[in-house]
Design a protein around this motif. Sequence first.
Motif, PDB file in Angstrom:
ATOM      1  N   THR A 103       0.815  -1.206   0.000  1.00 44.28           N
ATOM      2  CA  THR A 103       0.000   0.000   0.000  1.00 44.28           C
ATOM      3  C   THR A 103       0.850   1.258   0.000  1.00 44.28           C
ATOM      4  O   THR A 103       2.023   1.255   0.397  1.00 44.28           O
ATOM      5  CB  THR A 103      -0.943   0.059   1.214  1.00 44.28           C
ATOM      6  OG1 THR A 103      -0.193   0.368   2.395  1.00 44.28           O
ATOM      7  CG2 THR A 103      -1.706  -1.239   1.395  1.00 44.28           C
ATOM      8  N   TYR A 104       0.230   2.326  -0.467  1.00 40.13           N
ATOM      9  CA  TYR A 104       0.826   3.661  -0.510  1.00 40.13           C
ATOM     10  C   TYR A 104      -0.254   4.546   0.122  1.00 40.13           C
ATOM     11  O   TYR A 104      -1.125   5.066  -0.574  1.00 40.13           O
ATOM     12  CB  TYR A 104       1.095   4.068  -1.959  1.00 40.13           C
ATOM     13  CG  TYR A 104       2.032   3.153  -2.764  1.00 40.13           C
ATOM     14  CD1 TYR A 104       1.678   1.842  -3.076  1.00 40.13           C
ATOM     15  CD2 TYR A 104       3.257   3.620  -3.230  1.00 40.13           C
ATOM     16  CE1 TYR A 104       2.526   1.023  -3.815  1.00 40.13           C
ATOM     17  CE2 TYR A 104       4.116   2.807  -3.973  1.00 40.13           C
ATOM     18  CZ  TYR A 104       3.744   1.517  -4.260  1.00 40.13           C
ATOM     19  OH  TYR A 104       4.583   0.706  -5.000  1.00 40.13           O
TER      20      TYR A 104
ATOM     21  N   ASN B 282       9.548  11.498   2.575  1.00 42.89           N
ATOM     22  CA  ASN B 282       9.905  10.278   3.292  1.00 42.89           C
ATOM     23  C   ASN B 282       8.776   9.254   3.147  1.00 42.89           C
ATOM     24  O   ASN B 282       7.695   9.553   2.621  1.00 42.89           O
ATOM     25  CB  ASN B 282      10.149  10.595   4.777  1.00 42.89           C
ATOM     26  CG  ASN B 282      10.872   9.474   5.503  1.00 42.89           C
ATOM     27  OD1 ASN B 282      11.650   8.724   4.915  1.00 42.89           O
ATOM     28  ND2 ASN B 282      10.595   9.339   6.791  1.00 42.89           N
ATOM     29  N   LEU B 283       9.021   8.034   3.589  1.00 46.46           N
ATOM     30  CA  LEU B 283       8.028   6.956   3.618  1.00 46.46           C
ATOM     31  C   LEU B 283       8.145   6.308   4.995  1.00 46.46           C
ATOM     32  O   LEU B 283       9.253   6.134   5.501  1.00 46.46           O
ATOM     33  CB  LEU B 283       8.351   5.897   2.556  1.00 46.46           C
ATOM     34  CG  LEU B 283       8.521   6.392   1.122  1.00 46.46           C
ATOM     35  CD1 LEU B 283       9.189   5.309   0.265  1.00 46.46           C
ATOM     36  CD2 LEU B 283       7.169   6.776   0.521  1.00 46.46           C
ATOM     37  N   ILE B 284       7.000   5.936   5.589  1.00 49.76           N
ATOM     38  CA  ILE B 284       7.020   5.297   6.906  1.00 49.76           C
ATOM     39  C   ILE B 284       6.381   3.909   6.763  1.00 49.76           C
ATOM     40  O   ILE B 284       5.159   3.805   6.616  1.00 49.76           O
ATOM     41  CB  ILE B 284       6.266   6.140   7.947  1.00 49.76           C
ATOM     42  CG1 ILE B 284       6.817   7.576   7.975  1.00 49.76           C
ATOM     43  CG2 ILE B 284       6.365   5.493   9.338  1.00 49.76           C
ATOM     44  CD1 ILE B 284       6.032   8.531   8.869  1.00 49.76           C
ATOM     45  N   PRO B 285       7.204   2.836   6.781  1.00 52.28           N
ATOM     46  CA  PRO B 285       6.670   1.495   6.518  1.00 52.28           C
ATOM     47  C   PRO B 285       6.103   0.844   7.775  1.00 52.28           C
ATOM     48  O   PRO B 285       6.403  -0.306   8.075  1.00 52.28           O
ATOM     49  CB  PRO B 285       7.889   0.743   5.974  1.00 52.28           C
ATOM     50  CG  PRO B 285       9.026   1.340   6.736  1.00 52.28           C
ATOM     51  CD  PRO B 285       8.669   2.796   6.944  1.00 52.28           C
ATOM     52  N   GLN B 286       5.317   1.589   8.532  1.00 55.47           N
ATOM     53  CA  GLN B 286       4.624   1.029   9.699  1.00 55.47           C
ATOM     54  C   GLN B 286       3.326   1.795   9.916  1.00 55.47           C
ATOM     55  O   GLN B 286       3.344   3.011  10.129  1.00 55.47           O
ATOM     56  CB  GLN B 286       5.474   1.140  10.964  1.00 55.47           C
ATOM     57  CG  GLN B 286       4.749   0.532  12.170  1.00 55.47           C
ATOM     58  CD  GLN B 286       5.305   0.945  13.528  1.00 55.47           C
ATOM     59  OE1 GLN B 286       6.141   1.820  13.627  1.00 55.47           O
ATOM     60  NE2 GLN B 286       4.822   0.301  14.567  1.00 55.47           N
TER      61      GLN B 286
ATOM     62  N   THR C 170       1.978  -5.565  10.905  1.00 57.59           N
ATOM     63  CA  THR C 170       1.282  -4.529  11.666  1.00 57.59           C
ATOM     64  C   THR C 170      -0.222  -4.829  11.678  1.00 57.59           C
ATOM     65  O   THR C 170      -0.730  -5.582  10.841  1.00 57.59           O
ATOM     66  CB  THR C 170       1.486  -3.134  11.044  1.00 57.59           C
ATOM     67  OG1 THR C 170       0.887  -3.111   9.740  1.00 57.59           O
ATOM     68  CG2 THR C 170       2.961  -2.786  10.944  1.00 57.59           C
TER      69      THR C 170
ATOM     70  N   THR D  83       1.852  -5.298   2.904  1.00 58.13           N
ATOM     71  CA  THR D  83       2.846  -4.367   3.452  1.00 58.13           C
ATOM     72  C   THR D  83       2.252  -2.971   3.367  1.00 58.13           C
ATOM     73  O   THR D  83       1.920  -2.503   2.277  1.00 58.13           O
ATOM     74  CB  THR D  83       4.159  -4.427   2.633  1.00 58.13           C
ATOM     75  OG1 THR D  83       4.680  -5.757   2.693  1.00 58.13           O
ATOM     76  CG2 THR D  83       5.192  -3.456   3.195  1.00 58.13           C
TER      77      THR D  83
ATOM     78  N   VAL E 101       2.407   1.083   3.930  1.00 55.97           N
ATOM     79  CA  VAL E 101       3.401   2.156   3.954  1.00 55.97           C
ATOM     80  C   VAL E 101       2.696   3.511   3.880  1.00 55.97           C
ATOM     81  O   VAL E 101       1.838   3.720   3.022  1.00 55.97           O
ATOM     82  CB  VAL E 101       4.373   2.010   2.756  1.00 55.97           C
ATOM     83  CG1 VAL E 101       5.435   3.107   2.778  1.00 55.97           C
ATOM     84  CG2 VAL E 101       5.024   0.628   2.766  1.00 55.97           C
TER      85      VAL E 101
ATOM     86  N   VAL F  19       2.721   7.294   2.863  1.00 58.01           N
ATOM     87  CA  VAL F  19       3.427   8.095   1.852  1.00 58.01           C
ATOM     88  C   VAL F  19       2.997   9.565   1.964  1.00 58.01           C
ATOM     89  O   VAL F  19       1.906   9.854   2.465  1.00 58.01           O
ATOM     90  CB  VAL F  19       3.150   7.562   0.418  1.00 58.01           C
ATOM     91  CG1 VAL F  19       3.600   6.112   0.270  1.00 58.01           C
ATOM     92  CG2 VAL F  19       1.683   7.700   0.039  1.00 58.01           C
TER      93      VAL F  19
END
Lengths: 340, 340
Positions: free
Chosen positions: A154-155, A195-199, A209, A233, A235, A237
Amino acid sequence: MKEYTVAILGATGAVGTQMLACLEEQEFPVGKIKLLASARSAGKTLSFRGEEVVIEEAAPAAFEGCDIVLGAADDAIAKQLLPAAVEAGATVVDNSHAFRMDPEVPLVIPEINADDVSWHKGIISNPNCATIIALVPTWPLHKVAGVKRMIVSTYQAASGAGAPGMAELEAQIAAMGRGEAIPEPKAFAAQLVSNLIPQIGGFDDEGYTSEEMKLQNEGRKIMHLPELAVCCTCVRVPVLRSHSESVTLEFERDITLEEAREALAGAPGVKLVDDRGAESAHDRFPMPIDTSDQDLIWVGRLRRDISNPEAARGITFWCCGDQIRKGAATNAVQIAKLLV
Amino acid sequence: MKEYTVAILGATGAVGTQMLACLEEQEFPVGKIKLLASARSAGKTLSFRGEEVVIEEAAPAAFEGCDIVLGAADDAIAKQLLPAAVEAGATVVDNSHAFRMDPEVPLVIPEINADDVSWHKGIISNPNCATIIALVPTWPLHKVAGVKRMIVSTYQAASGAGAPGMAELEAQIAAMGRGEAIPEPKAFAAQLVSNLIPQIGGFDDEGYTSEEMKLQNEGRKIMHLPELAVCCTCVRVPVLRSHSESVTLEFERDITLEEAREALAGAPGVKLVDDRGAESAHDRFPMPIDTSDQDLIWVGRLRRDISNPEAARGITFWCCGDQIRKGAATNAVQIAKLLV
């Protein structure tokens, strides 16, 4: 035509204010509207059909006389207050996670399982936003060939963290644009601009998660597919309000690209946007800036999954949808319309 | 110690200037440096080891006396000029796509197939940036269990379109931050700030972009795996200079999470950043803001692919790496070091 007394719990948030707009847009037969929020917002007003409506403090007594309650509060407030709404005789459509996996509570995307509304016992849950946006286009393909496995990245937009998330991203863009220091993040665990936050959500023992597991858990319940297997997954954005998802599907049976295209082109809630090269003057595909503030899930980049060893059973696509609308408010009001 | 005459073709771009910095940082035995660029840049200077070096116009005659030429120009200029460098006796390490799939040209990631340098005939190609960033952490897992299938969704930074791409995103952030109209996009097909563009490169007949097919085509050549199957979706995201990728792998043989973690922790070029919950004071995972302007590929979110029917053969992870450094310049200078 019968008119209904409708309350919105959490009326001042990003989803609550959108629910109010959707009731008006979808011409829901509202007789009386009640806007419930925290004590801080009580006494302020919001506009509905051109009239100012005074916000009341959310409390059990406020549900007296309500036919339908739309929940746009967080899990804790939903658990605390919504049972009182049911006791007061209202039917609740709740957007929080609080009741979604309760076997007594239907979890509904009207394009997929509208019939599940029939067995509610006072509460119907609205699914997670990323779940809705992935499943609306997956369902018509499932009907052709039976989906058994989903691999999804996901974005997800800032709006998934509500109005404070959007405000935080906007403030960070403004600071970076002016060459100033990025303000300390509060809505997110880290800077989001550039930036990207993968949580998104807390981790379970397997390392997934809570947000990632919703797609499998809610997907199984909504599509009535207890064996559905999902690797997701999630993320965050730096996009304001549309979620996007890269979705790879494996099916029980063969499906041609033509069948997939036809199924998506005719599916409710879906807009197929998938022109490329020679087919059109310029390449077209779904993008968050185009899908924000409208109600359809746009689907494109439809193609075979060339890595699937069963060549005729793999499909991959890209989709975008407005997280606040179809991901939350629009879907909840659609469910409410099934009740009237 | 022998010293080498080194030229950089395309010395003024994002990758070219980074190559110059990497030669200095990696203490490459440069005797003489030649900086080649378009006529527009000729006569300007760039600093190398504290001295100003005058840029020359790129032309076949400029390669006379060069031992090593680093190519950082586009495909057309690479094809036009680099054969002259080989004729002049230089060994070329080229970052363009022009020669990558030529069977006479090794395609090298030093952590994976350094030995392939041995059979070069004058040109060695540097792989695509997204390919390098996915394969550096895939390789140590492959050595444990044999990778056969990859499903990858990328989150690619503006720097992939060079300095003009970064400048365009910065200008858009500045405009949005000041509340002004977003300037017309030129480097990208659409606005990138607060948006995602799910197309990098042109489309093939199957609906994949050229960028998406590179991971399979280059991956097969680099890892010597002619049967490797890759389903890739490439997406441009509003991040300045680190690419991120969500990677799901299927293996020939069983692999435990402990084996995977151990393989990654000991792998050259990789930094395992994967602490969560009880294991650390706060959750840690790779993010573009942390991986920019350094040379390692950070890997985290390592977990089982719970959707894989062969439960012990699926792994999924998230990785980030600097697109200009390890995705391009650092890898090229590493290859050049294999030559001396």
